[in-house]
Design a protein around this motif. Structure first.
Motif, PDB file in Angstrom:
ATOM      1  N   ASP A 113      43.195  31.888  39.772  1.00 11.96           N
ATOM      2  CA  ASP A 113      43.873  31.274  40.913  1.00 11.96           C
ATOM      3  C   ASP A 113      43.504  31.949  42.234  1.00 11.96           C
ATOM      4  N   HIS A 114      42.980  33.166  42.161  1.00 14.60           N
ATOM      5  CA  HIS A 114      42.558  33.894  43.371  1.00 14.60           C
ATOM      6  C   HIS A 114      41.097  33.639  43.746  1.00 14.60           C
ATOM      7  N   HIS A 115      40.300  33.076  42.840  1.00 16.90           N
ATOM      8  CA  HIS A 115      38.848  33.055  43.014  1.00 16.90           C
ATOM      9  C   HIS A 115      38.383  32.259  44.227  1.00 16.90           C
ATOM     10  N   GLU A 116      39.001  31.137  44.498  1.00 17.35           N
ATOM     11  CA  GLU A 116      38.556  30.319  45.632  1.00 17.35           C
ATOM     12  C   GLU A 116      38.689  31.078  46.945  1.00 17.35           C
ATOM     13  N   ARG A 117      39.848  31.715  47.144  1.00 17.62           N
ATOM     14  CA  ARG A 117      40.042  32.492  48.375  1.00 17.62           C
ATOM     15  C   ARG A 117      39.124  33.693  48.414  1.00 17.62           C
ATOM     16  N   LEU A 118      38.907  34.328  47.267  1.00 21.87           N
ATOM     17  CA  LEU A 118      38.040  35.501  47.218  1.00 21.87           C
ATOM     18  C   LEU A 118      36.602  35.126  47.558  1.00 21.87           C
ATOM     19  N   ARG A 119      36.108  34.025  47.016  1.00 20.30           N
ATOM     20  CA  ARG A 119      34.741  33.572  47.339  1.00 20.30           C
ATOM     21  C   ARG A 119      34.603  33.292  48.832  1.00 20.30           C
ATOM     22  N   LYS A 120      35.605  32.632  49.391  1.00 20.11           N
ATOM     23  CA  LYS A 120      35.576  32.312  50.811  1.00 20.11           C
ATOM     24  C   LYS A 120      35.540  33.585  51.648  1.00 20.11           C
ATOM     25  N   ARG A 121      36.339  34.558  51.251  1.00 23.86           N
ATOM     26  CA  ARG A 121      36.407  35.829  51.978  1.00 23.86           C
ATOM     27  C   ARG A 121      35.072  36.574  51.894  1.00 23.86           C
ATOM     28  N   VAL A 122      34.482  36.591  50.709  1.00 22.59           N
ATOM     29  CA  VAL A 122      33.187  37.252  50.516  1.00 22.59           C
ATOM     30  C   VAL A 122      32.127  36.622  51.408  1.00 22.59           C
ATOM     31  N   LYS A 123      32.118  35.290  51.481  1.00 27.72           N
ATOM     32  CA  LYS A 123      31.146  34.576  52.309  1.00 27.72           C
ATOM     33  C   LYS A 123      31.372  34.860  53.781  1.00 27.72           C
ATOM     34  N   GLU A 124      32.621  34.845  54.214  1.00 25.69           N
ATOM     35  CA  GLU A 124      32.949  35.102  55.620  1.00 25.69           C
ATOM     36  C   GLU A 124      32.463  36.477  56.072  1.00 25.69           C
ATOM     37  N   LEU A 125      32.526  37.446  55.178  1.00 24.06           N
ATOM     38  CA  LEU A 125      32.165  38.820  55.523  1.00 24.06           C
ATOM     39  C   LEU A 125      30.692  39.131  55.290  1.00 24.06           C
ATOM     40  N   GLY A 126      29.927  38.126  54.866  1.00 24.61           N
ATOM     41  CA  GLY A 126      28.499  38.328  54.638  1.00 24.61           C
ATOM     42  C   GLY A 126      28.198  39.234  53.471  1.00 24.61           C
ATOM     43  N   LEU A 127      29.048  39.173  52.438  1.00 22.51           N
ATOM     44  CA  LEU A 127      28.872  40.032  51.273  1.00 22.51           C
ATOM     45  C   LEU A 127      28.387  39.274  50.036  1.00 22.51           C
ATOM     46  N   SER A 128      27.933  38.047  50.224  1.00 22.56           N
ATOM     47  CA  SER A 128      27.564  37.209  49.082  1.00 22.56           C
ATOM     48  C   SER A 128      26.454  37.807  48.224  1.00 22.56           C
ATOM     49  N   ASP A 129      25.553  38.568  48.846  1.00 22.71           N
ATOM     50  CA  ASP A 129      24.446  39.158  48.090  1.00 22.71           C
ATOM     51  C   ASP A 129      24.833  40.487  47.446  1.00 22.71           C
ATOM     52  N   VAL A 130      26.030  40.965  47.727  1.00 22.86           N
ATOM     53  CA  VAL A 130      26.477  42.266  47.232  1.00 22.86           C
ATOM     54  C   VAL A 130      27.673  42.134  46.289  1.00 22.86           C
ATOM     55  N   TYR A 131      28.588  41.224  46.614  1.00 24.98           N
ATOM     56  CA  TYR A 131      29.863  41.120  45.893  1.00 24.98           C
ATOM     57  C   TYR A 131      29.782  40.071  44.786  1.00 24.98           C
ATOM     58  N   GLU A 132      30.115  40.464  43.573  1.00 25.63           N
ATOM     59  CA  GLU A 132      30.136  39.547  42.433  1.00 25.63           C
ATOM     60  C   GLU A 132      31.525  39.537  41.809  1.00 25.63           C
ATOM     61  N   ILE A 133      32.094  38.356  41.662  1.00 22.07           N
ATOM     62  CA  ILE A 133      33.404  38.224  41.039  1.00 22.07           C
ATOM     63  C   ILE A 133      33.249  38.299  39.525  1.00 22.07           C
ATOM     64  N   VAL A 134      34.000  39.184  38.900  1.00 23.45           N
ATOM     65  CA  VAL A 134      34.005  39.330  37.445  1.00 23.45           C
ATOM     66  C   VAL A 134      35.285  38.669  36.936  1.00 23.45           C
ATOM     67  N   PRO A 135      35.165  37.499  36.289  1.00 22.61           N
ATOM     68  CA  PRO A 135      36.347  36.706  35.935  1.00 22.61           C
ATOM     69  C   PRO A 135      37.005  37.095  34.616  1.00 22.61           C
ATOM     70  N   VAL A 136      36.875  38.352  34.222  1.00 22.03           N
ATOM     71  CA  VAL A 136      37.451  38.820  32.956  1.00 22.03           C
ATOM     72  C   VAL A 136      38.218  40.109  33.218  1.00 22.03           C
ATOM     73  N   GLY A 137      38.888  40.604  32.184  1.00 25.45           N
ATOM     74  CA  GLY A 137      39.586  41.868  32.304  1.00 25.45           C
ATOM     75  C   GLY A 137      38.659  43.051  32.106  1.00 25.45           C
ATOM     76  N   VAL A 138      39.155  44.239  32.375  1.00 24.95           N
ATOM     77  CA  VAL A 138      38.355  45.460  32.248  1.00 24.95           C
ATOM     78  C   VAL A 138      37.817  45.626  30.829  1.00 24.95           C
ATOM     79  N   GLU A 139      38.578  45.145  29.834  1.00 22.04           N
ATOM     80  CA  GLU A 139      38.156  45.315  28.446  1.00 22.04           C
ATOM     81  C   GLU A 139      36.837  44.611  28.145  1.00 22.04           C
ATOM     82  N   ASP A 140      36.458  43.627  28.982  1.00 27.27           N
ATOM     83  CA  ASP A 140      35.203  42.897  28.772  1.00 27.27           C
ATOM     84  C   ASP A 140      34.145  43.217  29.828  1.00 27.27           C
ATOM     85  N   LEU A 141      34.417  44.198  30.665  1.00 22.61           N
ATOM     86  CA  LEU A 141      33.506  44.538  31.760  1.00 22.61           C
ATOM     87  C   LEU A 141      32.123  44.946  31.258  1.00 22.61           C
TER      88      LEU A 141
END
Length: 257
Positions: A113-141
């Motif tokens: 439910d947070h991913h859409e806003r997070l993607r938008k924020r990453v794009k706004e800050l010019g971090l698209s080539d650096v920031y990757e959203i990991v859609p799982v818990g730490v146990e699957d990192l």
């Protein structure tokens, strides 16, 4: 004397205020899920809780960083190299990273439910080539993103209070940190003041998680972090601008492996 009593009352009422504002987003969440046909979310207590919190935090999250921003910003700028950020939510803090220091940021956020806003924020800050959203818990990192001993910096900002098994998560994350790597911390913790404050915090924590996305304010995260492994340096403290009798106290600082 009057000012001191007024300040103490403000601290006591702070969690009540948070829960009140959260409750205002409850009807809107129900209507939104009904109008979009997300009946399975409505019928699942855990899924509904996350949807409700995401709706509330989309508005309230950015507001929460206004107060502690000056405290958290210097910590975030310590992050370097390969970074694992736990629970970034909608990206309320990611503008504080020093782009010159980080090479890759993995934002571990299983709440979609947070991913859409997070993607938008990453794009706004010019971090698209650096920031990757990991859609799982730490146990699957480690299944795809990083392996043990590869991470330069771990960032946890007000997230250890919300995960379902914090001790296990802390132990797992410690393994990913390379020797010399830093764990950057700003977290809700249990109060170390006894008496009325401790009792009140304990009582509030019975209902607080239901309004704040599963967050618990009585976790001893500082102790768990210190005991999870061997550290070459530990620099943790309560923020200087917080009173010792706060009901929602924090611990901040770094641990170096």
């Amino acid at each position: 004397m009057f000012d001191h009593a007024k300040e103490a009352l403000q601290y006591l009422l702070e969690p009540i205020g948070f829960m009140f504002y959260s409750s205002l987003y409850l009807p809107g969440t129900v209507l939104s899920l009904l109008s979009t046909g997300q009946f399975s979310t409505l019928l699942s207590p855990s899924a509904f809780k996350y949807a409700w919190f995401a709706r509330f935090w989309a508005v309230f999250g950015p507001l929460t960083k206004q107060g502690p921003r000056e405290t958290i910003a210097p910590l975030m700028k310590l992050a370097k190299g390969v970074v694992v950020e736990i629970g970034p939510g909608g990206g309320e803090w990611i503008d504080m990273y020093d782009k010159e220091k980080v090479t890759k940021i993995y934002g571990v956020e299983p709440n979609k439910d947070h991913h859409e806003r997070l993607r938008k924020r990453v794009k706004e800050l010019g971090l698209s080539d650096v920031y990757e959203i990991v859609p799982v818990g730490v146990e699957d990192l480690g299944t795809r993103w990083v392996q043990e001993g590869e991470v330069d910096s771990i960032v946890t900002v007000q997230c250890l209070c919300s995960v379902s098994n914090p001790k296990a998560m802390i132990k797992s994350l410690y393994g990913y940190l390379k020797p010399g790597g830093q764990w950057i911390v700003y977290e809700h913790v249990i109060t170390h003041v006894g008496g009325l404050v401790a009792w009140y915090q304990w009582a509030i924590d019975f209902i607080w998680p239901h309004f704040l996305g599963g967050c618990s304010i009585t976790r001893d995260s500082e102790k768990w972090l210190k005991e999870t492994g061997t550290w070459s340096k530990v620099d943790l403290k309560q923020p200087d601008n917080e009173s010792s009798y706060m009901v929602l106290p924090h611990v901040m600082g770094t641990l170096t492996k």
